[in-house]
Design a protein around this motif. Sequence first.
Motif, PDB file in Angstrom:
ATOM      1  N   ASN A 265       0.814  -1.212   0.000  1.00 55.84           N
ATOM      2  CA  ASN A 265       0.000   0.000   0.000  1.00 55.84           C
ATOM      3  C   ASN A 265       0.851   1.268   0.000  1.00 55.84           C
ATOM      4  O   ASN A 265       0.348   2.362  -0.242  1.00 55.84           O
ATOM      5  CB  ASN A 265      -0.937   0.009   1.211  1.00 55.84           C
ATOM      6  N   THR A 266       2.155   1.116   0.251  1.00 60.96           N
ATOM      7  CA  THR A 266       3.052   2.284   0.235  1.00 60.96           C
ATOM      8  C   THR A 266       3.692   2.502  -1.139  1.00 60.96           C
ATOM      9  O   THR A 266       4.466   3.438  -1.311  1.00 60.96           O
ATOM     10  CB  THR A 266       4.176   2.110   1.272  1.00 60.96           C
ATOM     11  N   ASN A 267       3.399   1.637  -2.098  1.00 59.09           N
ATOM     12  CA  ASN A 267       3.956   1.812  -3.435  1.00 59.09           C
ATOM     13  C   ASN A 267       3.541   3.161  -4.028  1.00 59.09           C
ATOM     14  O   ASN A 267       2.459   3.672  -3.757  1.00 59.09           O
ATOM     15  CB  ASN A 267       3.467   0.691  -4.368  1.00 59.09           C
ATOM     16  N   GLY A 268       4.407   3.711  -4.859  1.00 59.62           N
ATOM     17  CA  GLY A 268       4.078   4.962  -5.542  1.00 59.62           C
ATOM     18  C   GLY A 268       4.106   6.181  -4.655  1.00 59.62           C
ATOM     19  O   GLY A 268       3.570   7.234  -5.030  1.00 59.62           O
ATOM     20  N   ASN A 269       4.735   6.081  -3.488  1.00 52.39           N
ATOM     21  CA  ASN A 269       4.770   7.215  -2.564  1.00 52.39           C
ATOM     22  C   ASN A 269       5.483   8.415  -3.197  1.00 52.39           C
ATOM     23  O   ASN A 269       6.606   8.298  -3.691  1.00 52.39           O
ATOM     24  CB  ASN A 269       5.483   6.814  -1.271  1.00 52.39           C
ATOM     25  N   LEU A 270       4.813   9.556  -3.223  1.00 49.65           N
ATOM     26  CA  LEU A 270       5.325  10.818  -3.774  1.00 49.65           C
ATOM     27  C   LEU A 270       5.566  10.773  -5.292  1.00 49.65           C
ATOM     28  O   LEU A 270       6.236  11.642  -5.836  1.00 49.65           O
ATOM     29  CB  LEU A 270       6.611  11.243  -3.062  1.00 49.65           C
ATOM     30  N   TYR A 271       5.009   9.771  -5.969  1.00 49.27           N
ATOM     31  CA  TYR A 271       5.138   9.734  -7.429  1.00 49.27           C
ATOM     32  C   TYR A 271       4.523  10.973  -8.072  1.00 49.27           C
ATOM     33  O   TYR A 271       5.005  11.442  -9.102  1.00 49.27           O
ATOM     34  CB  TYR A 271       4.447   8.482  -7.986  1.00 49.27           C
ATOM     35  N   GLU A 272       3.438  11.471  -7.474  1.00 51.32           N
ATOM     36  CA  GLU A 272       2.777  12.631  -8.060  1.00 51.32           C
ATOM     37  C   GLU A 272       3.703  13.849  -8.088  1.00 51.32           C
ATOM     38  O   GLU A 272       3.758  14.581  -9.090  1.00 51.32           O
ATOM     39  CB  GLU A 272       1.488  12.973  -7.317  1.00 51.32           C
ATOM     40  N   LEU A 273       4.467  14.043  -7.018  1.00 47.46           N
ATOM     41  CA  LEU A 273       5.373  15.191  -6.969  1.00 47.46           C
ATOM     42  C   LEU A 273       6.537  15.017  -7.944  1.00 47.46           C
ATOM     43  O   LEU A 273       6.935  15.962  -8.636  1.00 47.46           O
ATOM     44  CB  LEU A 273       5.894  15.382  -5.542  1.00 47.46           C
TER      45      LEU A 273
END
Length: 344
Positions: A265-273
């Motif tokens: 569930n922590t995958n993709g952390n801060l990918y948006e930034l």
Amino acid sequence: MTQPASPAQHDAPISAVKTAPEKGSRHQPPGLRVDVRNLSLLGVLAVLIAVGGITKPDEFLAISNLQLVLTQASVIGVVTVGMTFVITSGGIDLSVGAIVALASVWATTVATQEYGFAGVLFTAVIVGLGCGLVNGLLIAYGGMVPFIATLAMLAAARGLALQITDGKTQIVTVKSVLDLGVKDAYLLGIPPLVLVFAGVTVIGWLLLNRTTFGRRTVAVGGNAEAARLAGIDVRRQRLCLYLLSGLCCGIAAFMLIVLAGSGQNTNGNLYELDAIAAAIIGGTLLSGGRGTIVGSVLGVLVFTTITNIFALNNLESAVQQIAKGAIIVAAVLVQRRTLRGGEA
């Protein structure tokens, strides 16, 4: 009796919206501006490679490390391609990292893995498309501001991903999925994930620069009302763009599953930034109306190279973040100085 307008006549206003000269760009053709901007990023990337080669020559310049850098860049790179289209249209998508997490955990449940390779891939893509559809409907037809709609999706997708996993890591047991991450699957020394990234980049470039869909995306970002008067269905275009962003997130989720061999569930952390920053320093206007796939890809490579160099030199996380921020500012300032005679 008035004759119906031909397709060319309908497309003419779209081209006019796209190609209208910008203030201060009289002495510098648009194509030249893009080339100079990309050359500036190539210069930054060359400097980083030189720094890595000087500080850790054996480790940084090793083929295995270069393969690692490209592989790590591939996942966020695919997300950035989708983000570039959304920002070019004048929108924003803050939910891409959460969508990647949700797609990765949904695709790695025991029930999904029973269907093998096709089941994992299909689930990751369909979850990404589903989230993109919700974003698109809320923004295009619900009238919600993109920032608010995608922020809500960020919270909802993260929460659902946590509920599915119960905070635990879901291990992938499908051998055909895991095999894509081993060296035996490399094609001429190139990891499969890098080939997927290259394919998505080429398709994205063609879609943005060589199709009516791309012209309409630029037109909507430049002036949505003018695009509507030119005959573009602005709402449908925005819906398609968020679907495209969701599709890229689904593909990236599958790539991350292959890379990590698990779903969390922590995958993709801060990918948006990272995706937004890579697109912006690559030359895509945050206000919309201009986008560049090549620049976005170079931006991703710059960020990934920075992270790799700092990791090899065992620098603290705080120092890494400070240096990354300084390099982002420096890269943008170099571009603005180079393009002083062009746009702001």
